[in-house]
Design an enzyme around this catalytic site. Sequence first.
Site, PDB file in Angstrom:
ATOM      1  N   TRP A 167       0.875  -1.177   0.000  1.00 51.40           N
ATOM      2  CA  TRP A 167       0.000   0.000   0.000  1.00 51.40           C
ATOM      3  C   TRP A 167       0.909   1.223   0.000  1.00 51.40           C
ATOM      4  O   TRP A 167       1.741   1.383   0.904  1.00 51.40           O
ATOM      5  CB  TRP A 167      -0.876   0.026   1.255  1.00 51.40           C
ATOM      6  CG  TRP A 167      -1.911  -1.080   1.335  1.00 51.40           C
ATOM      7  CD1 TRP A 167      -2.000  -2.180   0.552  1.00 51.40           C
ATOM      8  CD2 TRP A 167      -2.998  -1.163   2.267  1.00 51.40           C
ATOM      9  NE1 TRP A 167      -3.067  -2.958   0.933  1.00 51.40           N
ATOM     10  CE2 TRP A 167      -3.699  -2.358   1.985  1.00 51.40           C
ATOM     11  CE3 TRP A 167      -3.438  -0.359   3.306  1.00 51.40           C
ATOM     12  CZ2 TRP A 167      -4.822  -2.747   2.706  1.00 51.40           C
ATOM     13  CZ3 TRP A 167      -4.557  -0.758   4.025  1.00 51.40           C
ATOM     14  CH2 TRP A 167      -5.252  -1.932   3.733  1.00 51.40           C
ATOM     15  N   ARG A 171       2.249   9.650  -7.184  1.00 52.43           N
ATOM     16  CA  ARG A 171       1.443  10.568  -7.990  1.00 52.43           C
ATOM     17  C   ARG A 171       0.960   9.871  -9.262  1.00 52.43           C
ATOM     18  O   ARG A 171       1.692   9.115  -9.904  1.00 52.43           O
ATOM     19  CB  ARG A 171       2.226  11.829  -8.313  1.00 52.43           C
ATOM     20  CG  ARG A 171       3.327  11.660  -9.323  1.00 52.43           C
ATOM     21  CD  ARG A 171       4.204  12.894  -9.389  1.00 52.43           C
ATOM     22  NE  ARG A 171       4.919  12.992 -10.654  1.00 52.43           N
ATOM     23  CZ  ARG A 171       6.047  13.653 -10.832  1.00 52.43           C
ATOM     24  NH1 ARG A 171       6.611  14.289  -9.816  1.00 52.43           N
ATOM     25  NH2 ARG A 171       6.616  13.705 -12.029  1.00 52.43           N
ATOM     26  N   GLN A 188      11.380   2.066  -5.860  1.00 51.72           N
ATOM     27  CA  GLN A 188      10.301   2.086  -4.874  1.00 51.72           C
ATOM     28  C   GLN A 188       9.555   0.755  -4.896  1.00 51.72           C
ATOM     29  O   GLN A 188       9.594   0.011  -5.878  1.00 51.72           O
ATOM     30  CB  GLN A 188       9.368   3.262  -5.140  1.00 51.72           C
ATOM     31  CG  GLN A 188      10.029   4.613  -4.904  1.00 51.72           C
ATOM     32  CD  GLN A 188       9.098   5.782  -5.137  1.00 51.72           C
ATOM     33  OE1 GLN A 188       8.083   5.663  -5.822  1.00 51.72           O
ATOM     34  NE2 GLN A 188       9.445   6.924  -4.574  1.00 51.72           N
ATOM     35  N   HIS A 189       8.845   0.470  -3.820  1.00 49.91           N
ATOM     36  CA  HIS A 189       8.226  -0.841  -3.693  1.00 49.91           C
ATOM     37  C   HIS A 189       7.221  -1.124  -4.807  1.00 49.91           C
ATOM     38  O   HIS A 189       7.204  -2.230  -5.359  1.00 49.91           O
ATOM     39  CB  HIS A 189       7.554  -0.962  -2.321  1.00 49.91           C
ATOM     40  CG  HIS A 189       8.530  -0.962  -1.184  1.00 49.91           C
ATOM     41  ND1 HIS A 189       8.153  -0.830   0.137  1.00 49.91           N
ATOM     42  CD2 HIS A 189       9.885  -1.081  -1.161  1.00 49.91           C
ATOM     43  CE1 HIS A 189       9.222  -0.861   0.908  1.00 49.91           C
ATOM     44  NE2 HIS A 189      10.286  -1.000   0.150  1.00 49.91           N
ATOM     45  N   GLU A 230       1.820  -3.048   4.801  1.00 49.60           N
ATOM     46  CA  GLU A 230       1.352  -1.835   5.479  1.00 49.60           C
ATOM     47  C   GLU A 230       0.069  -2.094   6.258  1.00 49.60           C
ATOM     48  O   GLU A 230      -0.138  -1.514   7.326  1.00 49.60           O
ATOM     49  CB  GLU A 230       1.128  -0.715   4.460  1.00 49.60           C
ATOM     50  CG  GLU A 230       2.388  -0.059   3.935  1.00 49.60           C
ATOM     51  CD  GLU A 230       3.080  -0.858   2.844  1.00 49.60           C
ATOM     52  OE1 GLU A 230       4.175  -0.443   2.409  1.00 49.60           O
ATOM     53  OE2 GLU A 230       2.531  -1.906   2.418  1.00 49.60           O
ATOM     54  N   GLU A 279       6.464  19.669  -7.230  1.00 46.96           N
ATOM     55  CA  GLU A 279       6.767  18.707  -6.183  1.00 46.96           C
ATOM     56  C   GLU A 279       7.110  19.373  -4.846  1.00 46.96           C
ATOM     57  O   GLU A 279       7.124  20.595  -4.710  1.00 46.96           O
ATOM     58  CB  GLU A 279       7.912  17.789  -6.615  1.00 46.96           C
ATOM     59  CG  GLU A 279       7.439  16.487  -7.269  1.00 46.96           C
ATOM     60  CD  GLU A 279       6.765  15.530  -6.301  1.00 46.96           C
ATOM     61  OE1 GLU A 279       6.681  15.848  -5.088  1.00 46.96           O
ATOM     62  OE2 GLU A 279       6.324  14.464  -6.745  1.00 46.96           O
TER      63      GLU A 279
END
Length: 484
Positions: A167, A171, A188-189, A230, A279
Amino acid sequence: MKYYDDLRGFIDALDEMGDIMHVRREVDCDFEPSAITRRSYEIQSPAPLFHKVAGVAPGFRLFGAPASLSSLKDKPYARVAMSLGLAPESSGPDIIETLSAARHKPGIPPVRVESSAALCHQNILRGDDANLDRFPIPFAHDKDGGRYANTWGTLIVKTPDGKWVNWSIARVMKVDGKRMVGLMVPSQHIGQIWTEWVKLGQPMPYALVQGPAPAISCVSGIPIPAHADEADYIGTLAGAPVPVVKAVSIDLDVPATAELVIEGHVSIERDCQEGPYGEYGGYLGSGSSAQPTFHVETITHRDDPIWPMSITGRPTDESHTLWAMGLAADALTYLRDAGIPVKTTWIPEDSTVHWLLVVMPQNWREQLPGMSSEALAQRVGEVLFATDSMVFIPKVYVVDDDFDPTNLREVAWVLSTRVHPTGRRAVFDNQRVIRLPQCYDEAEYVAGKGPKVVFDTLQTQRHLHASFEQGYPEEVRRRVLANW
């Protein structure tokens, strides 16, 4: 202390405290909600709740600044604390301790409920009816590449073998009513899981969840170890399992009390342009990149759904509160696990996640006999820069605990007077660099490598402060306060 298991109960609690700004006049669905939200960050006003958005069905609402600084000056971190089930007056270090401590506790797995009991299944849209044009999705900034359908929602994906469910927040830009495009970073995961599906040549099932329980949004936006779920971690924070329901069209479980769920599949190719986007560093974006397409197949939602949004930019928004606290908690956990007796860690909001303070207790030398402050700074860098989350942090300051790290005035004083102009620092060259931190040059971004630094500001002998608290006898201070 109370845990809020849905977004509406959380909003009601903020409203009772005077931290909700009801916008009942009609606003456009282009820039107005985002502009109002952005200004609310910059003046630290109550969080805006938009009750009437032009071009969408009556009852559809937008909610801005869900985890930014509170408008209540004596409870600045109330929105984050209450999201996690903590008291509204909790301090930033209190929140970080809670997030770090939960990492070492057993997870509480979610529990599945029937579809008939799931609020997110009150309305089910399939086929042509499952269209993003129904919903109030504004532009976040006027230089963005499109309307961003995800700024505070939770993306749910899992590995093909089903052993790892992730989880996270990333963006995602709306392309049209049936397509979105999302930033997919390989490190990233979610990027790691997408890569597994690409290797199989199969599109990845996804669910994009808007407005779940606030703790779900918060935990989705902070680092926890790879292959940890998560949902289990949130259960630990809540002290009870998260209720989930099987998605309508894909093999994923989604939070049962969510406001809205988008279901579909992600393409196996980077076949659509995403960006630019303003950002967390505080600057409007200027470029785009090819990213995979999120195809929209089914949408479910509660009656009169609330769509939350985070409009990133200059301080202070959710990037500088919740995400920064999550990064600090990750750093605290790794440093303590490495045997470094850290009192707390803190990322000042106004540093836009470019500074990390590592606060050492007064007796750290007794706890680490024979270690100099220079050697400590070196060790801190070795531990931190080996972690994934510290890819975002270019500058670390090892500091004493004789000031309030959450008070920017005191931080500026300490760093101005204790950072040596040329020495007492540990420089780490050729560290992993990504484009989100704003302090590198183009050659370093292209190479993906650049320097990072740990500043040693620790005093060999602590000096008394020329302050009211430390500069006068106690009886004088008492008399002054009694007659103030």
